[in-house]
Write an enzyme that holds these catalytic residues in place. Sequence first.
Site, PDB file in Angstrom:
ATOM      1  N   ASN A  38     -19.422   3.349  -6.346  1.00  0.00           N
ATOM      2  CA  ASN A  38     -19.772   2.982  -5.172  1.00  0.00           C
ATOM      3  C   ASN A  38     -19.803   1.461  -4.739  1.00  0.00           C
ATOM      4  OD1 ASN A  38     -20.843   2.694  -2.529  1.00  0.00           O
ATOM      5  ND2 ASN A  38     -22.754   3.650  -2.814  1.00  0.00           N
ATOM      6  N   ASP A  39     -20.723   0.622  -5.200  1.00  0.00           N
ATOM      7  CA  ASP A  39     -20.825  -0.732  -4.985  1.00  0.00           C
ATOM      8  C   ASP A  39     -19.623  -1.406  -5.449  1.00  0.00           C
ATOM      9  OD1 ASP A  39     -23.386  -0.273  -4.103  1.00  0.00           O
ATOM     10  OD2 ASP A  39     -24.215  -0.638  -5.922  1.00  0.00           O
ATOM     11  N   VAL A  40     -19.022  -1.034  -6.540  1.00  0.00           N
ATOM     12  CA  VAL A  40     -17.943  -1.607  -6.853  1.00  0.00           C
ATOM     13  C   VAL A  40     -16.819  -1.657  -6.177  1.00  0.00           C
ATOM     14  CG1 VAL A  40     -18.677  -1.759  -9.331  1.00  0.00           C
ATOM     15  CG2 VAL A  40     -17.225   0.125  -8.568  1.00  0.00           C
ATOM     16  N   THR A  41     -16.801  -0.736  -5.149  1.00  0.00           N
ATOM     17  CA  THR A  41     -15.728  -0.756  -4.223  1.00  0.00           C
ATOM     18  C   THR A  41     -16.167  -1.217  -2.982  1.00  0.00           C
ATOM     19  OG1 THR A  41     -16.256   1.511  -3.386  1.00  0.00           O
ATOM     20  CG2 THR A  41     -14.863   1.387  -5.349  1.00  0.00           C
ATOM     21  N   SER A  63     -27.187  -1.026  -5.615  1.00  0.00           N
ATOM     22  CA  SER A  63     -27.890  -2.086  -4.702  1.00  0.00           C
ATOM     23  C   SER A  63     -28.576  -1.843  -3.417  1.00  0.00           C
ATOM     24  CB  SER A  63     -26.389  -2.950  -4.608  1.00  0.00           C
ATOM     25  OG  SER A  63     -25.995  -2.306  -3.612  1.00  0.00           O
TER      26      SER A  63
END
Lengths: 463, 104
Positions: A391-394, A432
């Site tokens: 999720n966060d890494v995209t 996050s």
Amino acid sequence: MSANMVAVLYLISALMFIFALRGLSHPESSRLGNIFGIVGMIIAIITTLMFKSVLSYVEIGAAIIIGGAIGTFIALRIEMTALPQLVAAFHSLVGIAAVFVAAAAFYDPASFGIGKVGSIGTSSLIEMSIGTFIGAITFSGSVLAFGKLQGTVSGKPIVFKFQHTINALILALIIALIIIFVINQSPSIFWTIVIVSILLGFLVVIPIGGADMPVVVSMLNSYSGWAACGIGFTLSNNLLIITGALVGASGAILSYIMSKGMNRSIISVVLGGFGGEQVANSAGDNSDKIVKQGNAEDAAYIMKNADSVIIVPGYGMAVAQAQHALREMGDMLKKEGINVRYAIHPVAGRMPGHMNVLLAEANVPYEEVLELDEINHDFPMTEVSFVIGANDVTNPAAKTDETSPIYGMPILDVEKSQTVLFVKRSMATGYSGVDNELFYRDNTTMLFGDAKKMCENIVKSLA
Amino acid sequence: MEAHSSEVFVIGLTVFFLACIIGYYVVWSVTPALHSPLMGVTNAISSVIIVGAILAAGPFGHDTSKIFGIIGVVLASINIFGGFIVTYRMLSMFKKKPKKDKKD
């Protein structure tokens, strides 16, 4: 055996360990590297057993067999998805073993040639207490990290008032204790150092949240090396110093790579508290936006008609154990002549290289698995990005929204591909606590459900 | 005695810094795909601390130091076997796959 002979054999052992790490520069040479490591360890143990003072072979042999049996049993049974907690548990053992060795040296300095009880040299005492201190912190920090990874302890960061002040005071207390210990060489002070260091280890890891675990695991890896170094200095043993320094450097570099992958300083990770409070900030604004939803058949149809697909796995894939189903899906797409590749973000998963191991376990050829810098420029030319458990890494907010807690973090540019398929359990935010605007884009289709089931259903639809 | 021990310490320090530099370059050359096996193998080799534990466990008798040594040997052995085996398991997954795509 002469002292020179011992020194030479220890040197050979140390060189073997260097080759062991060197072998990991390529998958093809890595297995030979591991064998070098094993040979180095055997040389080190046999050399030590040849010492004149080492007589009780029965007890030592039994201890090695018992420990070896436990280690073998655990290592053979562990699921690859549980690797991060296994590594954390192993780190804790190195830490506590360092404490025991330091304690042994303190109670019987003559065996190690560092003086007599009550009159150990000052430098040996300092080295011994530093080794003990680092070992004890490694132990308790790793135990807590293990608990958080295993889920026995909440993975949420626990933050309280004056946290850093308290830690600083405890550190000062430990330094004071070490000074007293060097002066009076009292066993009770020695054990006080151990206990207070254990407490500090817990307090250091408590505020660090789940997604920061790759950094913590790497950091503890590093500490376990420095603990071995401390013992090496105590015993004036070059093999321990060299090995400890190699391990320490390795863990430190991994921590650096991981924190860079999150665009955060190691200090801010260590101070912790990430992902605790920001949850409420941005989650509200998007509640009225429309999300395009799809099912497995839609996904199968979209991918079947594409030329190229990039799969972006994350921790969610590990949790759902979806790697095998995912590989099956990838194979079917390849059969259709589609170019299928995998993109790995440096901090995907719970330890460095976590995703790579899981994909390798599922028999994905490593040539198809690419790192962020290798593949990121290919997204604009890619028709479908298949995000599974990440999720966060995209999240494009990392590039555009300066107020976002993840601002500045390098991300995989999935939003630049023509279509994004996003497998997700629910609309919940990532670790996050930041909402992902990608969900609301026109070219995004959300596939809600369990990652493994979703892959299996897509495979069925493709067939 | 004091002069001698400081000499030993300086030699140790020399070895330490040189080893750190070797570690720095060797670890940067590790491919990111193998970072998990790297942790496995470093975990196993850091248990070379068993050397100290064996020395403590070595003499006959049953004093405190010996018991600590034996415990140290057990703990370090768990790590040595566990670390190398789990690394072996990981690395054997990274073997080049036989061209099984072609079979269909």
